[in-house]
Design a protein around this motif. Structure first.
Motif, PDB file in Angstrom:
ATOM      1  N   LEU A  85      -6.477 -63.669 -23.352  1.00 14.48           N
ATOM      2  CA  LEU A  85      -5.901 -62.823 -24.232  1.00 14.48           C
ATOM      3  C   LEU A  85      -6.244 -61.439 -24.259  1.00 14.48           C
ATOM      4  N   MET A  86      -5.493 -60.362 -24.078  1.00 12.58           N
ATOM      5  CA  MET A  86      -5.655 -59.009 -23.574  1.00 12.58           C
ATOM      6  C   MET A  86      -5.123 -58.333 -25.344  1.00 12.58           C
ATOM      7  N   LEU A  87      -5.847 -57.529 -25.872  1.00 10.13           N
ATOM      8  CA  LEU A  87      -5.434 -56.874 -27.064  1.00 10.13           C
ATOM      9  C   LEU A  87      -5.404 -55.540 -26.740  1.00 10.13           C
ATOM     10  N   VAL A  88      -4.384 -54.649 -26.545  1.00  9.02           N
ATOM     11  CA  VAL A  88      -4.426 -53.108 -26.109  1.00  9.02           C
ATOM     12  C   VAL A  88      -3.817 -52.502 -27.315  1.00  9.02           C
ATOM     13  N   GLY A  89      -4.029 -51.105 -27.498  1.00  7.58           N
ATOM     14  CA  GLY A  89      -3.451 -50.461 -28.566  1.00  7.58           C
ATOM     15  C   GLY A  89      -4.431 -49.152 -28.479  1.00  7.58           C
ATOM     16  N   GLU A  90      -3.686 -48.205 -29.467  1.00 10.64           N
ATOM     17  CA  GLU A  90      -4.597 -47.064 -29.927  1.00 10.64           C
ATOM     18  C   GLU A  90      -5.846 -47.372 -30.493  1.00 10.64           C
ATOM     19  N   PRO A  91      -7.049 -46.425 -30.339  1.00  6.02           N
ATOM     20  CA  PRO A  91      -8.179 -46.679 -30.895  1.00  6.02           C
ATOM     21  C   PRO A  91      -7.906 -47.017 -32.399  1.00  6.02           C
ATOM     22  N   GLY A  92      -8.694 -47.720 -33.155  1.00  3.93           N
ATOM     23  CA  GLY A  92      -8.611 -47.909 -34.640  1.00  3.93           C
ATOM     24  C   GLY A  92      -7.739 -49.007 -35.294  1.00  3.93           C
ATOM     25  N   THR A  93      -6.920 -49.377 -34.408  1.00  5.63           N
ATOM     26  CA  THR A  93      -5.873 -50.405 -34.668  1.00  5.63           C
ATOM     27  C   THR A  93      -6.204 -51.875 -34.911  1.00  5.63           C
TER      28      THR A  93
END
Length: 377
Positions: A85-93
Motif C-alpha cells: 500500500l502506497m499512501l501519497v499526498g500533500e504533507p500533513g494529510t
C-alpha cells in the motif's frame, strides 16, 4: 514509599504513545466483539479494523482518521492482497497516522518502521551484523541484526516505510524482489543448513509506504517498484465544520489532564481553519481567487498553530485563546524560506481579513494583531 524514589509510569510520562498502547482498551473491545473472519496473521477482521479507524459508537470506539472513508476500505482491501500500500499526498494529510492505525489494528504493532532518508542503506531494509559476534563466532542468526522488514516477514506483520522517495533509487529497488518473491536471501548463512539461507515471509506480512507529493522528482520510484504497490491519495480536508471539529478534538486531547485549564472558543478555531483552507486552496469562501502559499497549510499544521497559540494564552495571557495568539503563531508557518509567501499572506490580511474585520470583531482583532506583528499596511 517516598514519592521522590518512585519511578514515573512510562504510559503517563511518554510524550506520544503508539496507537496500540494509546487505544489498547478499544482494541480489546473490538477483538472481544469480533465475530467476522480474519485473514491469516491478522489480529482483527477487516470490518473491525475499519471500526477501529473510523469509530464505532456502540463499542465506544473513537474515530481516529478524518477524511475519505472509502479510502480506508480500499487500504484495508489492498493489505489483504499481494500488493503493498502506497499512501501519497500533500504533507500533513495524516498519511503516517493512517499507516500507524492500520498497522496497530492488523498486527498489533505499529513500531516496525523504516524511515526513508538520503542516508538509508540496504542494511536498513534487509539486515546487518553484530560485528563483535560475527568476528568471534562467524555468521549466525545470533550475530544477525534484523531490519524492521526482516522482523515483519518473520512474524507475519505490517511494516511501515516512511518517506520512501527520500531514499536513493538503488535502495528503493531492494524492495522489488522482497515484495515479488516474499522471501529474503541471507547468503552469509548458506553454509549452515540449520540456520537456513532464506527467510520466507509469513502470512500477514505486507508493506505500507508513504510519500509526499511535494517530494515528486526527489527520487522518482522505478516503474517496477510502482507495480508492487497500490497507490492511494490522501487528500486535505475540505469540509470546514469537519476540520474545525478535528482541531478542537486534537486540542482537547493535548490539554487533557492539564492542571491549568485553557479556554478555546470554537469561533477562534473556525477563524484559523478558514485562514488555512483559503491560503491552501487559493480561494476565499465566497469564491474570490487569491494567491495560495507554497508553505504547508495542512490540518496537522493548523493543529500545531492552535496548540502553540493555546499554550501562549495559557501561560502568558489570561488563559483564553484569541485571534491575537493565532496571528502570532501563524508566523512560524509562513516565514520559512519563501519570501513570496510573506507578500501573499500580507496581501491576504490587508484585503480579505481587513474586509471581514469591518463586520466581525474576531477578524478585526486578527487583522490588528497581524498588522502589529507583520507590519501589514
Amino acid at each position: 514509599m517516598n514519592q521522590k524514589n518512585e519511578k514515573p509510569d512510562p504510559s503517563t510520562a511518554a510524550v506520544r504513545l503508539p496507537p496500540e498502547v494509546r487505544h489498547a482498551d478499544e482494541l480489546a473491545r473490538l477483538a472481544a466483539a469480533d465475530k467476522d473472519a480474519r485473514p491469516t496473521g491478522w489480529k482483527l477482521s477487516p470490518r473491525a479494523v475499519r471500526r477501529f479507524i473510523l469509530g464505532d459508537d456502540a463499542l465506544k470506539v473513537t474515530r481516529k482518521f478524518f477524511g475519505d472513508d472509502p479510502l480506508v476500505d480500499r487500504c484495508i482491501v489492498t493489505l489483504m492482497g499481494h500488493q503493498g500500500l502506497m499512501l501519497v499526498g500533500e504533507p500533513g494529510t495524516a498519511k503516517s497516522l493512517l499507516s500507524e492505525l492500520l498497522s496497530a489494528a492488523i498486527s498489533g504493532d505499529s513500531g516496525l518502521t523504516v524511515q526513508g532518508t538520503a542516508g538509508t542503506t540496504e542494511d536498513h531494509i534487509k539486515y546487518s551484523w553484530n560485528y563483535a559476534l560475527l568476528l568471534a563466532e562467524g555468521p549466525s542468526q545470533k550475530a544477525l541484526v534484523p531490519s524492521p522488514i526482516y522482523q515483519a516477514m518473520q512474524r507475519g506483520q505490517i511494516v511501515r516505510f516512511e518517506e520512501i522517495t527520500r531514499c536513493p533509487p538503488e535502495i528503493q529497488d531492494v524492495l522489488i524482489s522482497l515484495m515479488s518473491d516474499k522471501q529474503l536471501m541471507v547468503p552469509e548463512l548458506a553454509r549452515d543448513e540449520k540456520e537456513g539461507a532464506r527467510l520466507f515471509a509469513q502470512r500477514g506480512f505486507n508493506i505500507i509506504a508513504t510519500a509526499n507529493l511535494r517530494d515528486r522528482g526527489v527520487h522518482e520510484m522505478s516503474s517496477a517498484l510502482k507495480r508492487r504497490f497500490n497507490f492511494e491519495t490522501v487528500r486535505p480536508i475540505r469540509d470546514h465544520a469537519f476540520e474545525v471539529e478535528l482541531v478542537m478534538q486534537q486540542l482537547a486531547r493535548e490539554f487533557e489532564g492539564s492542571v491549568q485549564p485553557v479556554n478555546v472558543p470554537r469561533d477562534v478555531v473556525g477563524l484559523l481553519v478558514t485562514t488555512f483552507q483559503e491560503l491552501r486552496s487559493g480561494q476565499t469562501q465566497d469564491g474570490t481567487a487569491i494567491k495560495g502559499l507554497d508553505a504547508v497549510m495542512s490540518t496537522a499544521e493548523a493543529v500545531n498553530v492552535a496548540y502553540a497559540a493555546a499554550l501562549q494564552a495559557q501561560y502568558f495571557n489570561d488563559g483564553k485563546l484569541t485571534p491575537r495568539e493565532i496571528a502570532g503563531q501563524l508566523q512560524g508557518v509562513v516565514l520559512k524560506d519563501n519570501a513570496d509567501d510573506v507578500k501573499r499572506v500580507r496581501h491576504y490580511f490587508d484585503t480579505v481579513v481587513r474586509e471581514r474585520g469591518k463586520r466581525d470583531g474576531e477578524w478585526k482583532t486578527f487583522h490588528e494583531a497581524a498588522r502589529a506583528l507583520w507590519q501589514v499596511s
